[in-house]
Structures are given as C-alpha cells and as structure tokens.
Design a protein around this motif. Structure first.
Motif, mmCIF file in Angstrom:
data_model
loop_
_atom_site.group_PDB
_atom_site.id
_atom_site.type_symbol
_atom_site.label_atom_id
_atom_site.label_comp_id
_atom_site.label_asym_id
_atom_site.label_seq_id
_atom_site.Cartn_x
_atom_site.Cartn_y
_atom_site.Cartn_z
ATOM 1 N N GLU A 235 30.099 -51.724 -99.307
ATOM 2 C CA GLU A 235 29.526 -51.471 -97.981
ATOM 3 C C GLU A 235 30.573 -50.943 -97.009
ATOM 4 O OE1 GLU A 235 27.447 -54.828 -96.495
ATOM 5 O OE2 GLU A 235 25.896 -54.784 -98.049
ATOM 6 N N VAL A 236 31.823 -51.334 -97.224
ATOM 7 C CA VAL A 236 32.879 -50.839 -96.347
ATOM 8 C C VAL A 236 33.108 -49.353 -96.591
ATOM 9 C CG1 VAL A 236 35.307 -51.066 -95.684
ATOM 10 C CG2 VAL A 236 33.955 -53.108 -96.204
ATOM 11 N N PHE A 237 32.999 -48.906 -97.853
ATOM 12 C CA PHE A 237 33.098 -47.466 -98.093
ATOM 13 C C PHE A 237 31.942 -46.743 -97.415
ATOM 14 C CE2 PHE A 237 32.128 -43.532 -100.234
ATOM 15 C CZ PHE A 237 33.347 -42.885 -100.150
ATOM 16 N N ASP A 238 30.755 -47.318 -97.428
ATOM 17 C CA ASP A 238 29.623 -46.698 -96.730
ATOM 18 C C ASP A 238 29.915 -46.583 -95.239
ATOM 19 O OD1 ASP A 238 28.229 -46.470 -99.105
ATOM 20 O OD2 ASP A 238 27.132 -48.348 -98.836
ATOM 21 N N TRP A 239 30.568 -47.612 -94.693
ATOM 22 C CA TRP A 239 30.945 -47.552 -93.271
ATOM 23 C C TRP A 239 31.918 -46.396 -93.039
ATOM 24 C CZ3 TRP A 239 35.700 -47.856 -90.858
ATOM 25 C CH2 TRP A 239 35.671 -47.976 -89.473
ATOM 26 N N LEU A 240 32.888 -46.249 -93.931
ATOM 27 C CA LEU A 240 33.848 -45.149 -93.802
ATOM 28 C C LEU A 240 33.153 -43.797 -93.896
ATOM 29 C CD1 LEU A 240 36.711 -46.587 -96.025
ATOM 30 C CD2 LEU A 240 36.927 -46.024 -93.595
ATOM 31 N N ALA A 241 32.207 -43.678 -94.837
ATOM 32 C CA ALA A 241 31.484 -42.417 -95.010
ATOM 33 C C ALA A 241 30.751 -42.045 -93.731
ATOM 34 C CB ALA A 241 30.513 -42.535 -96.182
ATOM 35 N N ALA A 242 30.128 -43.030 -93.108
ATOM 36 C CA ALA A 242 29.425 -42.767 -91.845
ATOM 37 C C ALA A 242 30.413 -42.407 -90.738
ATOM 38 C CB ALA A 242 28.597 -43.984 -91.447
ATOM 39 N N ARG A 243 31.567 -43.035 -90.770
ATOM 40 C CA ARG A 243 32.578 -42.805 -89.725
ATOM 41 C C ARG A 243 33.145 -41.391 -89.786
ATOM 42 N NH1 ARG A 243 32.952 -46.700 -85.659
ATOM 43 N NH2 ARG A 243 34.865 -46.316 -84.479
ATOM 44 N N LEU A 244 33.041 -40.758 -90.940
ATOM 45 C CA LEU A 244 33.545 -39.396 -91.071
ATOM 46 C C LEU A 244 32.760 -38.400 -90.220
ATOM 47 C CD1 LEU A 244 34.172 -39.257 -94.921
ATOM 48 C CD2 LEU A 244 35.887 -39.462 -93.112
ATOM 49 N N ALA A 245 31.627 -38.823 -89.713
ATOM 50 C CA ALA A 245 30.828 -37.963 -88.826
ATOM 51 C C ALA A 245 30.950 -38.396 -87.368
ATOM 52 C CB ALA A 245 29.361 -38.007 -89.256
ATOM 53 N N HIS A 246 31.917 -39.239 -87.048
ATOM 54 C CA HIS A 246 32.104 -39.717 -85.670
ATOM 55 C C HIS A 246 32.374 -38.529 -84.741
ATOM 56 C CE1 HIS A 246 33.837 -41.944 -82.255
ATOM 57 N NE2 HIS A 246 33.283 -43.023 -82.774
ATOM 58 N N PRO A 247 31.859 -38.556 -83.510
ATOM 59 C CA PRO A 247 32.070 -37.406 -82.608
ATOM 60 C C PRO A 247 33.515 -37.211 -82.172
ATOM 61 C CG PRO A 247 30.921 -39.215 -81.481
ATOM 62 C CD PRO A 247 30.942 -39.558 -82.928
ATOM 63 N N THR A 248 34.353 -38.243 -82.296
ATOM 64 C CA THR A 248 35.747 -38.137 -81.862
ATOM 65 C C THR A 248 36.653 -37.864 -83.051
ATOM 66 O OG1 THR A 248 35.307 -39.721 -80.082
ATOM 67 C CG2 THR A 248 37.602 -39.304 -80.610
ATOM 68 N N SER A 249 37.501 -36.850 -82.931
ATOM 69 C CA SER A 249 38.326 -36.440 -84.067
ATOM 70 C C SER A 249 39.297 -37.538 -84.489
ATOM 71 C CB SER A 249 39.094 -35.158 -83.737
ATOM 72 O OG SER A 249 39.968 -35.360 -82.636
ATOM 73 N N GLU A 250 39.823 -38.344 -83.545
ATOM 74 C CA GLU A 250 40.752 -39.415 -83.920
ATOM 75 C C GLU A 250 40.077 -40.428 -84.834
ATOM 76 O OE1 GLU A 250 42.285 -37.698 -80.121
ATOM 77 O OE2 GLU A 250 40.330 -38.482 -80.755
ATOM 78 N N HIS A 251 38.820 -40.735 -84.558
ATOM 79 C CA HIS A 251 38.102 -41.689 -85.403
ATOM 80 C C HIS A 251 37.793 -41.088 -86.770
ATOM 81 C CE1 HIS A 251 37.241 -45.162 -82.750
ATOM 82 N NE2 HIS A 251 37.457 -44.276 -81.792
ATOM 83 N N ARG A 252 37.473 -39.800 -86.802
ATOM 84 C CA ARG A 252 37.239 -39.155 -88.102
ATOM 85 C C ARG A 252 38.532 -39.113 -88.914
ATOM 86 N NH1 ARG A 252 34.876 -35.258 -84.893
ATOM 87 N NH2 ARG A 252 36.248 -33.586 -85.665
ATOM 88 N N LEU A 253 39.653 -38.820 -88.248
ATOM 89 C CA LEU A 253 40.926 -38.766 -88.950
ATOM 90 C C LEU A 253 41.305 -40.136 -89.497
ATOM 91 C CD1 LEU A 253 43.450 -37.259 -89.837
ATOM 92 C CD2 LEU A 253 44.428 -37.673 -87.559
ATOM 93 N N PHE A 254 41.100 -41.166 -88.711
ATOM 94 C CA PHE A 254 41.398 -42.530 -89.155
ATOM 95 C C PHE A 254 40.612 -42.867 -90.418
ATOM 96 C CE2 PHE A 254 40.384 -47.167 -88.726
ATOM 97 C CZ PHE A 254 41.669 -47.651 -88.953
ATOM 98 N N ALA A 255 39.321 -42.566 -90.410
ATOM 99 C CA ALA A 255 38.483 -42.848 -91.580
ATOM 100 C C ALA A 255 38.876 -41.970 -92.762
ATOM 101 C CB ALA A 255 37.009 -42.637 -91.228
ATOM 102 N N ALA A 256 39.163 -40.694 -92.497
ATOM 103 C CA ALA A 256 39.512 -39.772 -93.577
ATOM 104 C C ALA A 256 40.813 -40.190 -94.258
ATOM 105 C CB ALA A 256 39.640 -38.354 -93.029
#
Length: 456
Positions: A235-256
């Motif tokens: 489920e944590v990987f699913d959270w990361l997958a969803a986070r990759l579409a976050h509107p803020t680039s810093e949050h996408r980079l963190f997840a990526a």
C-alpha cells in the motif's frame, strides 16, 4: 576531570592530555584514534566519557561521537548537568548524531530506555511549527536584544557530505550563546521509528518538504522511513505511485527518488511499477523528476520484462535537458549488454540496432556528461564495428577528459592497440593520470583478459 574550554586539553587527575574532540575538529581522525588509545586506564563508560561525548555533540562531530561510542562511552549516562544525551540531541535538532547513537545502541547496546526516547520525542516536537531563531532568542531571553548576533550556516550531516541542515547560532550582547541544528522534523521521525510509531505517509512527506528542500536532513529521514515501509507494505508503493502526480514538483521528486531507490532490488510489485512509471515518464515536465523516473523505470523493467529494450525512454534521448539525455544514455547500457559483466549478456531483441543508433547520436551530444555517458555504454557493449571504432577514435581528442578516457577504454576492450596507447599517454598527464591508470587496471581485471606482455 575538568574540561579547559580555552585550551584543547583534558585534565584527568594530575595528567594533562590533548583533547580528542579538539583534534577531531581539526579533521585529524587518526589522531583521535591515537588519543583514545592513550586512555586505557580511564573508564570511558563513566564521567570522562560522558564529558567527551557532550563536547563532541556540542561541536556537531557525528563521527567522533561514533568513535567514542565504540570505545565504550555510555550514551545513556546523564551528563553532569543531569541532562540525558538523547534528550539534548533531540532538542538541539542534532539528527545526524542522534542517528549514530541509536544505530550504535541497536547493534551493540545498551538500548536507550523507552522513557528516554519518549521524553526526547516530546522535546523535539516542541520545535515543529515554530521559528527556530525566535525560539532560541526566547531561550536566551534575547527576543528584543539589538546587540544579538545570528549566524546561519548550511552544513552537511557527515564529514564527507550527505544531507544538509541549517545550523543557527545566536550570541547575545553580554556574551551568552546557544545553537540548534534545524532538523527537528527529522529527529521526530527518527524517534517515532525507534518507538514503532506509524505516522501517515502524507504527514511524513510534509515534514520532509516543509522547507521545500529535497536535500535536507528532514527529507533524508522521511525518505528512509517511507522506503523501508514500502519494502514491507504494498500500500505504501501505491501511495508513492499516487504521489508521482502531485501538483508540486518537489513532492513528485521526493516520491520519484524513493521509487528509484526501491527499484535497485527485486520487488513483487515490479510489473505494476513498470506500468505506473511508463505513464509518468511520458508526461513528467520536470527534468529532475524525469531523471529519477527513467532510472526507476529501467531498473524495474529489467526485472519485470527481461529482453525488453526500453522503447519508452528512447524519445527522451532528444530531451531539452542534458540531465535527462545523460540518464537515457546510462540506462541503455543494460539492454545492449556488457563486456565487463557476464550477467548482462549480448542482447537478442530485434530492436537492438535502434538502441545503438540512439547511443551513436548521444555520443555526439554537445553536453560533455551526456557524451561521456553514451560512450560508457558503447564501450561496454558487445557491439563492434568499424563505425563504432571510428567514433571512439574521434573522441580520443574530445575536450572533456572523461570522454577521452572512456573512448580509449572502448578501443582497449576491443583489443585495438590505439586504446591502450591512448590510456598510457593519458597516464602521463597529471589531470588524467589516476583515472587512466584505474581504467587500465579495471580492464586487466576482467575475467578472461590478460595483461599484455609489452607495456607502452
């Protein structure tokens, strides 16, 4: 024992010895080892060790703290002021040192008592959501003191680098002073982990990026916590997958970056990750995020679909940002095979020529790092044609030294005498001597290859 604060000397009984902390501050770690070995008659688990630990902690020297612990200093022994070390470290935001202390205790003991961990956690939490400078001023009763001097330094967590933290030092007009390392979010997360407290990933991400800094200690600890959870919980990987579409680039980079880290080992969710990442690399606008996404995609794809040739990343070989183009060049090394690594055989997929052609194009890239990355992949490849050797030969005069060395390696790996001749010439240049020598040694260590009988 007393500590002389003006001179780097520790007084133990009637014997005055150089202070190992001061030696460490000057960067001489070998001298620290020697000084500690000079104290065989002193019980470092007692007051002497506690004082040394305190001074090393105040100086922010994580490595010397680790040395003291290995020499028997007790991290659970209260200091002369009655303060417990873990509480002091937590309140000061000294995440790097607290990290070393807890790691040492987990491996060598004794364990830090739960009550001490909870007390430290409570202290660290009082710093969340507040301005650390203002809190320091209040602690020194200097909120409105115009003579107060504030210094802010961005310092690495470890002697050789690592995540960064802002150290805030305040000195009042009457000479009083105090400091904190502004990594209290990281401290809270670390202590929660130690206590088994499961904080929602959304909250961890907010702590990580409260200052929009993916290179901070706060981000580093949250990164570790989420990555370790993802290894156990799909489920944590699913959270990361969803986070990759976050509107803020810093949050996408963190997840990526976390997903990229997870890709280095075999995962049960590899096939799912490939599908998720294929969608994201098509649409990601930020070059830094895309760099991590392509790296993660390539690693997961290698496990989930052996023999594939990463067609999804080929369009990015023409990306406007050289960071992305260099990443494509690096990731194409595996599907085209490796002469150095017997676990990466020559490819059999029919689209292999497309990969080689792409690398030929990237080897002519105006960006030197992209050129070098492409040359590295081509040098290791099983491919060997006159055209490829001509490319290597042309790059023997490349203005970028790493590209020259890699081109020479590419020829040498194909038993082309021009390669070794070029590497021996590069050995005579102080700017390239070490890298050229190491390259020759690496070539000669490849199984099945023998050092030539004659040296140039």
């Amino acid at each position: 024992m007393e500590l002389n604060e003006k001179h780097p000397v520790v007084t133990i009984g009637a014997v005055r010895r150089p202070d190992p902390v001061c030696a460490r501050v000057h960067g001489d770690i070998e001298r620290v080892h020697g000084l500690l070995r000079e104290l065989p008659d002193i019980d470092l688990a007692g007051g002497v060790g506690g004082t040394l630990l305190r001074e090393a902690a105040v100086a922010g020297q994580a490595e010397i703290v680790e040395e003291l612990l290995l020499y028997g200093v007790d991290p659970n022994r209260p200091w002369s002021s009655g303060v417990e070390p873990v509480s002091w470290l937590a309140e000061q935001g000294a995440w790097n040192i607290l990290n070393r202390v807890l790691f040492h205790c987990s491996r060598h003991g004794p364990a830090v008592p739960e009550r001490s961990l909870r007390a430290a956690l409570a202290l660290a939490r009082t710093w969340l959501g507040v301005d650390p400078e203002q809190k320091l001023r209040r602690r020194l009763d200097a909120v409105n003191d115009p003579a107060t001097v504030v210094d802010r330094d961005r310092v690495p967590a470890w002697r050789d680098g690592g995540p960064m933290v802002t150290r805030i030092r305040i000195r009042t007009g009457d000479g009083r002073q105090d400091q904190v390392w502004a990594a209290h979010h990281a401290v809270v997360t670390l202590l929660e982990d130690e206590l088994g407290v499961v904080t929602p990933c959304d909250e961890l991400a907010e702590r990580a990026l409260h200052a929009a800094d993916v290179d901070s200690c706060d981000a580093a600890q949250a990164f570790t916590t989420i990555a370790e959870r993802a290894e156990r919980d799909a489920e944590v990987f699913d959270w990361l997958a969803a986070r990759l579409a976050h509107p803020t680039s810093e949050h996408r980079l963190f997840a990526a970056q976390i997903v990229h880290r997870l890709s280095f080992d075999r995962r049960p969710f590899a096939a799912h990750a490939v599908d998720v990442l294929a969608d994201r690399i098509r649409d990601e606008p930020d070059p830094a995020v895309l760099d991590s996404l392509i790296g993660a995609f390539a690693e997961f794809a290698y496990c989930a679909r052996p023999g594939g040739y990463l067609s999804e990343i080929l369009p990015h070989a023409h990306h406007r940002d050289p960071l992305v183009r260099a990443r494509v060049a690096m990731e194409l090394s595996r599907p085209i095979g490796s002469r150095r690594n017997p676990t990466v055989p020559a490819p059999t997929c029919p689209s292999w020529p497309a990969l080689i052609t792409t690398l030929f194009e990237l080897a002519a890239d105006p960006d030197p790092d992209t050129r070098t990355a492409a040359l590295v992949s081509l040098a290791d490849a099983h491919h060997d044609t006159a055209h490829l050797r001509a490319i290597f030969t042309a790059h023997l005069s490349d203005p970028h030294p790493p590209a020259r060395i890699t081109a020479a390696v590419g020829l040498a790996l194909r038993d082309d005498s021009r390669g070794r001749e070029a590497l021996h010439r590069l050995e005579t240049d102080p700017a390239t001597a070490v890298a050229a020598r190491e390259s020759l040694d690496d070539i000669d260590r490849i199984p099945g290859r023998q050092r030539p009988l004659t040296q140039h």
